[in-house]
Write an enzyme that holds these catalytic residues in place. Structure first.
Site, short mmCIF file in Angstrom:
data_model
loop_
_atom_site.label_atom_id
_atom_site.label_comp_id
_atom_site.label_asym_id
_atom_site.label_seq_id
_atom_site.Cartn_x
_atom_site.Cartn_y
_atom_site.Cartn_z
N GLU A 278 0.83 -1.21 0.00
CA GLU A 278 0.00 0.00 0.00
C GLU A 278 0.87 1.26 0.00
O GLU A 278 0.55 2.24 -0.68
CB GLU A 278 -0.92 -0.02 1.23
N GLU A 281 2.17 1.73 -3.42
CA GLU A 281 1.09 2.25 -4.28
C GLU A 281 0.87 3.74 -4.02
O GLU A 281 0.73 4.54 -4.96
CB GLU A 281 -0.19 1.46 -4.00
N CYS A 298 -8.62 -2.15 3.46
CA CYS A 298 -8.66 -3.38 4.27
C CYS A 298 -10.00 -3.63 4.94
O CYS A 298 -10.28 -4.74 5.36
CB CYS A 298 -7.52 -3.40 5.28
N SER A 318 -7.42 1.88 -2.73
CA SER A 318 -6.21 1.10 -3.00
C SER A 318 -6.60 -0.26 -3.61
O SER A 318 -7.63 -0.84 -3.25
CB SER A 318 -5.46 0.86 -1.69
N LYS A 357 -16.18 -9.79 7.04
CA LYS A 357 -15.12 -10.63 6.46
C LYS A 357 -15.69 -11.93 5.87
O LYS A 357 -15.09 -12.52 4.98
CB LYS A 357 -14.07 -10.96 7.53
N GLU A 360 -16.76 -10.88 2.53
CA GLU A 360 -15.55 -10.60 1.74
C GLU A 360 -14.91 -11.89 1.24
O GLU A 360 -14.49 -11.99 0.08
CB GLU A 360 -14.56 -9.80 2.60
N GLU A 365 -13.78 -11.69 -6.60
CA GLU A 365 -12.56 -10.89 -6.88
C GLU A 365 -11.40 -11.31 -5.98
O GLU A 365 -10.27 -10.88 -6.19
CB GLU A 365 -12.82 -9.40 -6.61
N CYS A 502 -11.42 -2.24 13.90
CA CYS A 502 -11.76 -3.67 14.06
C CYS A 502 -11.88 -4.09 15.51
O CYS A 502 -12.54 -5.07 15.83
CB CYS A 502 -10.68 -4.54 13.46
FE1 HC1 Z 1 -9.08 -6.03 10.88
FE2 HC1 Z 1 -7.34 -6.24 9.05
S1 HC1 Z 1 -7.13 -4.88 10.86
S2 HC1 Z 1 -9.46 -5.44 8.71
O1 HC1 Z 1 -9.72 -4.53 11.34
O2 HC1 Z 1 -6.65 -4.95 7.85
O3 HC1 Z 1 -11.38 -7.87 10.77
O4 HC1 Z 1 -8.28 -7.04 13.58
O5 HC1 Z 1 -7.86 -8.69 10.44
O6 HC1 Z 1 -7.69 -8.39 6.93
O7 HC1 Z 1 -4.56 -7.29 9.60
C1 HC1 Z 1 -10.56 -7.11 10.92
C2 HC1 Z 1 -8.69 -6.63 12.64
C3 HC1 Z 1 -8.03 -7.55 10.26
C4 HC1 Z 1 -7.52 -7.56 7.71
C5 HC1 Z 1 -5.60 -6.93 9.38
#
Ligand code: HC1
Ligand code: SF4
Length: 568
Positions: A278, A281, A298, A318, A357, A360, A365, A502
């Site tokens: 990142e 980028e 993220c 990103s 998640k 996701e 993708e 998170c």
């Molecule tokens: Fe998260 Fe991440 S910090 S998004 O908040 O970018 O869920 O903890 O796992 O993938 O590393 C959540 C937390 C996590 C991702 C990372």
């Protein structure tokens, strides 16, 4: 100040305070189902009623301010009878399947039933019938369990400002639902799960992946791997009565190994990897002045939000996959090859504080050669249930370390779990990469804390890099408006959908302790401060991964495996 008497105790309270808060300040508990701290009271549930001398009816204490000389009774026979009747009526219109309910022993209605000694069915009558909404990949909505407290509606509308759910119909038909009573999957919902955290019952809950995970562990042909998100280690202890903010990493690893995972890796490894990608980028976008500001990618709730609401701004996001997806992708390519395992046999389970998640991990993708990068996602709560099921006593577990090579991480990765953490981690790396100088002070206090929007200008190598951190999706609109109008001064913006990041994700332990978020955040900063390496580009295993497999950051292979384009 105002002086009043509550249950014959003299109380001094600030002018404007409610009776509920004044009582709380002297250790008197008044139950409530609809009240939400720091939000305008609705007085809807009537559980908090009290007797005020000189007033005819009972008074909702959450909505009534203290008055000089007032005399209040919070627990008289009349008050207890009123509260008990409310609980009895709610229970009669409830499925009463407590023994098999996911919130058994952590349900506010159950707790009130016990508190008010409800022991018989006095109001048996017609019950509401509703289908369970299982349409989304992350959550279930069970309106039969809804007690109409309205906390979810207020969270979604007033805090998250998404507006996916609301009250509809009147009287007995009253219900909380999505527009036109369609599934969550076709509503504006971003699956953040913030409504689950405030739901007093199991009307809102995550969609469980436990069965899939248990089946995979049983399957001898599968190589089942767990990876643990940064935020889970700072919250899971709460489920075992450990002090708020306990770092339980060591026990977590042991517990996962005892569940039968062949390897237990750290999502923090991939958080470091994400920062390298990142930051590279960002530097390239700044140098070429293209698609600025760049947003972090993220948080899948944020990605879903921008896709649904401002798809024309997607070029600002990103292209990096989120860390746990990167970890899954590396496991099914580099690691599979290194270990001589067919990627088809690898089953990756992410232990996450997040409900989105799950959605996701299902996205097309985020796959490689028709294999999803991640196969299942367990929330912190689901993992705790699995530990129970498998007879694992968390408090008595010895500590263990993550497996390697995807177990090494730096302090920068640890703070990913809190709002501002991704930005701080990226700045530590971007600064050193752009200036070729060592960063003296690694703590970017400007992006820490729980304010809705945090911003700063960071001078790096003669350029002022303007950054912003959006803490909670409810704060993102003005930032997007500025970009649309061409008035944004920012280069880089972090967005996390859940207030606090998170650490306060929709998959975290449920309890209404106001200080919990701050304590969890503190735990992550403490992990960071104690690490030998605190910058992502110092992670030796990540360096080796580039050397042995990925080549250059943002290079051809990295792009193939670690980046994506959202096409919604
Ligand atoms: Fe998260 Fe991440 S910090 S998004 O908040 O970018 O869920 O903890 O796992 O993938 O590393 C959540 C937390 C996590 C991702 C990372
Ligand atoms: Fe609203 Fe988030 Fe709940 Fe969806 S998951 S209804 S967006 S609070």
């Amino acid at each position: 100040m105002v002086e009043l008497t509550i249950n014959n105790i003299k109380v001094k309270a600030e002018k404007g305070m409610t009776i509920l808060d004044a009582a709380k300040s002297v250790g008197i508990h008044i139950p409530t189902l609809c009240h939400m701290k720091d939000m305008f009271p609705t007085g809807a549930c009537r559980m908090c009623v009290v007797e005020v001398e000189g007033m005819r009816g009972l008074t909702p204490s959450c909505a009534y301010p203290v008055v000089e000389g007032m005399k209040v009774e919070t627990n008289s026979q009349r008050v207890r009878t009123a509260r008990k009747t409310i609980v009895e009526l709610l229970i009669e219109n409830h499925p009463q399947d407590c023994l098999i309910c996911v919130r058994n022993k952590n349900c506010e209605l159950q707790d009130l039933s016990e508190r008010y000694n409800v022991r018989e069915h006095r109001y048996v009558g017609e019950k509401k019938k509703h289908a369970i909404d299982i349409s989304s990949a992350s959550m279930e909505r069970d309106p039969a369990k809804c007690i109409l407290c309205g906390r979810c509606v207020r969270t979604c509308n007033e805090i998250q400002k998404v507006g996916a759910i609301d009250f509809t119909y009147r009287g007995f038909k009253s219900t909380v639902t999505t527009p036109f009573n369609k599934g969550l999957n076709v509503s504006d919902c971003i699956l953040c799960g913030q409504c689950i955290l405030v739901c007093p019952t199991a009307a809102l809950r995550e969609k469980s992946h436990s069965k899939e995970v248990i089946n995979a562990i049983k399957d001898k042909s599968k190589f089942v791997i767990a990876q643990v998100a940064p935020a889970v280690r700072a919250s899971i202890g709460e489920e075992y009565n450990l002090p708020l903010g306990t770092n339980a990493t060591g026990q977590l690893v042991t517990g996962l190994k005892r569940l039968g995972f062949k390897k237990v890796f750290d999502t923090n490894f991939a958080a470091d990897l994400t920062i390298i990608e990142e930051a590279t980028e960002l530097i390239s976008r700044v140098k070429n002045n293209s698609d600025l500001p760049m947003f972090t990618s993220c948080c899948p709730g944020w990605v879903k939000y921008i896709e649904q609401n401002r798809p024309h701004l997607l070029n600002h996001v990103s292209t990096c996959k989120s860390p746990h997806e990167m970890e899954g992708a590396v496991l099914k390519t580099y690691y599979a090859k290194k270990m001589g395992i067919d990627p088809k046999d690898i089953f990756v389970v992410s232990i996450m504080p997040c409900t989105v998640k799950k959605y996701e991990s299902d996205r097309p993708e985020l796959s490689e050669n028709h294999l999803q990068d991640v196969d299942a996602v367990l929330t912190t709560r689901e993992l705790v249930r699995m530990f129970k099921m498998f007879g694992i006593d968390f408090n008595d577990l010895p500590e263990d370390n993550f497996d390697n090579p995807l177990g090494e991480s730096t302090g920068a990765a640890a703070i990913f779990g809190t709002s501002g953490g991704v930005m701080e981690a990226a700045l530590r790396t971007a600064y050193e990469k752009l200036s070729n100088k060592e960063l003296d002070n690694l703590d970017f206090q400007q992006v820490r804390g729980l304010q809705g929007i945090k911003s700063a200008s960071i001078p790096i190598n003669g350029i002022e890099i303007n950054i912003a951190v959006v803490n909670g999706i409810g704060n993102v609109s003005p930032i997007l408006d500025e970009i649309e109008k061409g008035e944004s001064k920012y280069h880089f913006i972090e967005v996390m959908a859940c207030p606090g990041g998170c650490i306060n994700g929709g998959g975290q332990p449920i309890h209404q302790k106001p200080e919990k978020v701050k304590k969890r955040v503190q735990a992550l900063y403490e992990i960071d401060s104690k690490m030998k390496n605190r910058k992502s580009h110092e992670n030796e295993s990540v360096k080796k991964l580039y050397k042995e497999f990925l080549g250059e950051p943002n290079g051809h292979i990295a792009h193939e495996i670690l980046h994506t384009h959202y096409i919604n």
